[in-house]
Enzyme design. Structure first.
Site, mmCIF file in Angstrom:
data_model
loop_
_atom_site.group_PDB
_atom_site.id
_atom_site.type_symbol
_atom_site.label_atom_id
_atom_site.label_comp_id
_atom_site.label_asym_id
_atom_site.label_seq_id
_atom_site.Cartn_x
_atom_site.Cartn_y
_atom_site.Cartn_z
ATOM 1 N N GLY A 1 0.816 -1.213 0.000
ATOM 2 C CA GLY A 1 0.000 0.000 0.000
ATOM 3 C C GLY A 1 0.846 1.257 0.000
ATOM 4 N NE ARG B 1 10.446 -2.090 3.378
ATOM 5 C CZ ARG B 1 9.413 -2.670 3.961
ATOM 6 N NH1 ARG B 1 9.350 -2.749 5.272
ATOM 7 N NH2 ARG B 1 8.435 -3.190 3.238
ATOM 8 N NE ARG C 1 5.510 -7.945 1.905
ATOM 9 C CZ ARG C 1 5.718 -7.038 2.847
ATOM 10 N NH1 ARG C 1 5.118 -7.165 4.001
ATOM 11 N NH2 ARG C 1 6.503 -6.010 2.630
ATOM 12 C CG ASP D 1 0.071 -8.530 6.332
ATOM 13 O OD1 ASP D 1 -0.466 -9.174 7.253
ATOM 14 O OD2 ASP D 1 0.246 -7.293 6.387
HETATM 15 P P1 AMP Z 1 1.245 -3.435 8.230
HETATM 16 O O1 AMP Z 1 0.617 -4.630 8.853
HETATM 17 O O2 AMP Z 1 1.321 -2.226 9.091
HETATM 18 O O3 AMP Z 1 2.570 -3.757 7.606
HETATM 19 O O4 AMP Z 1 0.302 -2.952 7.022
HETATM 20 C C1 AMP Z 1 -0.843 -3.610 6.610
HETATM 21 C C2 AMP Z 1 -1.249 -3.127 5.252
HETATM 22 O O5 AMP Z 1 -1.583 -1.738 5.300
HETATM 23 C C3 AMP Z 1 -0.210 -3.268 4.149
HETATM 24 O O6 AMP Z 1 -0.876 -3.651 2.998
HETATM 25 C C4 AMP Z 1 0.351 -1.880 4.028
HETATM 26 O O7 AMP Z 1 0.869 -1.628 2.758
HETATM 27 C C5 AMP Z 1 -0.873 -1.023 4.305
HETATM 28 N N1 AMP Z 1 -0.555 0.319 4.802
HETATM 29 C C6 AMP Z 1 -0.084 0.658 6.027
HETATM 30 N N2 AMP Z 1 0.065 2.002 6.124
HETATM 31 C C7 AMP Z 1 -0.315 2.524 4.929
HETATM 32 C C8 AMP Z 1 -0.377 3.836 4.391
HETATM 33 N N3 AMP Z 1 -0.044 4.909 5.102
HETATM 34 N N4 AMP Z 1 -0.820 3.975 3.117
HETATM 35 C C9 AMP Z 1 -1.165 2.913 2.388
HETATM 36 N N5 AMP Z 1 -1.126 1.655 2.836
HETATM 37 C C10 AMP Z 1 -0.706 1.457 4.086
HETATM 38 MG MG MG Z 2 3.186 -4.903 6.441
#
Ligand code: AMP
Ligand code: MG
Length: 547
Positions: free
Chosen positions: A122, A213, A220, A291
């Protein structure tokens, strides 16, 4: 503004050539796997494809905050180049260089135990797979470079606070010997990002940032799960074959069990090894959703992670996890196995039966146990766990450690100082060795002192049986028990300064954390236990997923 317009703005009719244009990219992921046919950048479900091509969103005024010279060297990037405006433009997402082919990956995941469907990158955009001089392949990824088809209503951006945490921790973990994704650079964007840090109706504007990164692969567990959940079994097989060929090449040459089973076994082992390292250094990931589990067993996605200060298996740094404590320190091994079960479920279509996968999973729990015991033996300074008495010794220590608030890192360094040949009348003083690791030494009860003294007697006896001379044992123990970790309050101090425009503490911490097992003169303050002001301060003890 679209990035293509931006590109022509700065390059005009005379493209800018730079040393970065000479980098070699070999983008196997996009060259060999199907792309989302839709080109526009809007939110959608992406089926029958593995990724979507997407451009980063240009930013106003990118500036380099910090970089890792070790990662730069891995990628054969000269320091001068990293400090050039060329670098800043490219690694903020404002410019592409020859060979880059940016894309966001599609994946799903179980979040807090529930299947969440499509998630995907995202706010991460892969620029390409860079081949270094040794022909090693490194995927370069920008985190926080703008929305993608997977942003699910969020902005695709990252703030300085969380980017400092990701940058520093990736590199600190590497130097600790923990498998991890790496971080090349940290840049501010010159733009502000709105965040409600604690989801409590107090949104604030924060400085935006982008971290670059670097990893051999960002696949994943969820990358495989999404295909299986969608019954896209042909694509599932393609992705597995691709992964084995590129990331597990040694497997192809072996015979015996089926290739897929051997592959799954390796994933289980790599995952177990990663968790053993987390438990060794006191790292709590905080969001072990599927994920966020790398198929290579790398620590990935540094969000609301934290480091144990007072040893407490129930501690979780993540406020979202505070009620259930699913992802607390002590649960990490079990959650890793749970996540492996979810991965195994998604691979069943490749096997047609579950028995072989179940067998591997069962063995993996035992594998973890063996590795974990070996790790604990090393932390204690004995060669190996020989029988149940050794497990009991460890268990009793863990019970003692939770009786009073005891800093895990400082405790193990002090333990190395125990003299295995000490005579009995000096044993009273031995407790003094540990005084510095207690947060409230005045709370030490007689019961505690007796129990700990008894444990020390047994421990000393065990060291005697082991027979390793004090000096050698100390060196061994100090090579697995770090003196410097990225304590939560240290990261926060670096963030506070950085938000005021002073990035020197990031540099300083990065430098100290390069040699986490070695006491460094003048750097004692970075080995100290958490000060009282940090006990309940946001960012030091409580973190949220908002980043
Ligand atoms: P995480 O578990 O925090 O790694 O993120 C879960 C999902 O939310 C992943 O698909 C990330 O890409 C998405 N995500 C987290 N923060 C954002 C953001 N600010 N904008 C877009 N997608 C996000
Ligand atoms: Mg994540």
């Amino acid at each position: 503004m679209k990035r293509t317009e931006w590109f022509s703005d700065i390059s005009g009719t005379n493209p800018v050539f730079s040393a970065l244009d000479t980098l070699t990219f070999d983008n196997r992921f996009v060259n060999e796997l199907a792309a989302d046919p839709v080109k526009e950048n809007y939110l959608r479900q992406v089926e029958h494809s593995f990724y979507s091509r997407v451009s980063a969103t240009p930013v106003e005024n990118p500036e380099l905050v910090a970089y890792s010279r070790e990662v730069a060297s891995l990628l054969n990037l000269e320091e001068d180049l990293i400090k050039s405006s060329e670098f800043t433009q490219v690694f903020s997402g404002n410019r592409l260089v020859q060979g880059m082919d940016p894309y966001a990956m599609c994946y799903g995941g179980h979040q807090f135990g529930n299947w969440a469907g499509q998630l995907g990158d995202g706010r991460a955009i892969n620029l390409g797979e860079l081949l270094n001089a040794n022909q090693e392949r490194w995927t370069i990824q920008l985190k926080g470079a703008g929305p993608t088809p997977y942003s699910r209503g969020a902005d695709g951006l990252a703030v300085l606070r969380s980017s400092v945490r990701e940058f520093l921790c990736s590199e600190a973990m590497h130097h600790l010997g923990v498998p991890t994704t790496r971080a090349l650079s940290l840049l501010t964007t010159g733009e502000k990002v709105m965040r409600d840090m604690f989801y409590n109706g107090n949104p604030q504007l924060e400085p935006g940032a982008v971290v670059c990164r670097v990893a051999p692969s960002f696949l994943r567990f969820g990358s495989f799960q999404i295909l299986s959940f969608r019954r896209e079994y042909e694509e599932l097989k393609q992705l597995v074959d691709f992964t084995i060929k590129n990331d597990f090449p040694d497997l192809e040459e072996t015979s015996g069990e089926s290739l897929y089973l051997k592959w799954f076994k390796q994933i289980c082992e790599k995952t177990a090894e990663m968790i053993v390292h987390w438990m060794r250094v006191g790292f709590v990931h905080g969001v072990m959703n599927t994920d966020n589990m790398s198929i290579l067993g790398l620590t990935i996605d540094y969000g609301p992670y934290g480091w144990l200060e007072g040893y407490d298996p129930e501690w979780t740094p993540n406020t979202t996890d505070a009620a259930g404590r699913r992802y607390c320190f002590g649960n990490q091994p079990e959650i890793a196995i749970w996540n492996l079960y979810q991965l195994a479920n998604s691979l069943v279509p490749l096997f047609g039966e579950t028995a072989p996968l179940e067998e591997v999973l069962k063995n993996s729990s035992e594998y973890y146990l063996r590795k974990s015991q070996a790790m604990h033996a090393r932390k204690l300074g004995i060669q190996e766990f020989e029988n149940s008495a050794d497990s009991e010794l460890m268990k009793e220590l863990e019970s003692i450690l939770v009786m009073v608030e005891t800093d895990m890192t400082l405790f193990y360094r002090a333990l190395a100082l125990v003299d295995s040949t000490q005579v009995s009348d000096r044993r009273e003083q031995e407790l003094d060795l540990f005084m510095n690791s207690y947060y409230q030494p005045e709370q030490l009860s007689t019961e505690y002192k007796n129990r700990f003294s008894q444990w020390l007697n047994q421990y000393r006896k065990r060291l005697g049986q082991d027979g390793t001379p004090n000096e050698i044992r100390r060196a061994n123990m100090n090579s697995v028990n770090p003196v410097y970790v990225l304590r939560n309050f240290l990261a926060q101090l670096a963030i506070d300064k950085s938000e005021d425009g002073d990035h020197t503490l990031i540099e300083e911490l990065l430098d100290v954390l390069r040699n986490p097992y070695q006491e460094q003169e003048g750097k004692e303050k970075y080995a100290e236990k958490r000060p009282e002001w940090a006990r309940n301060r946001a960012g030091c003890s409580m973190l949220s997923c908002s980043s």
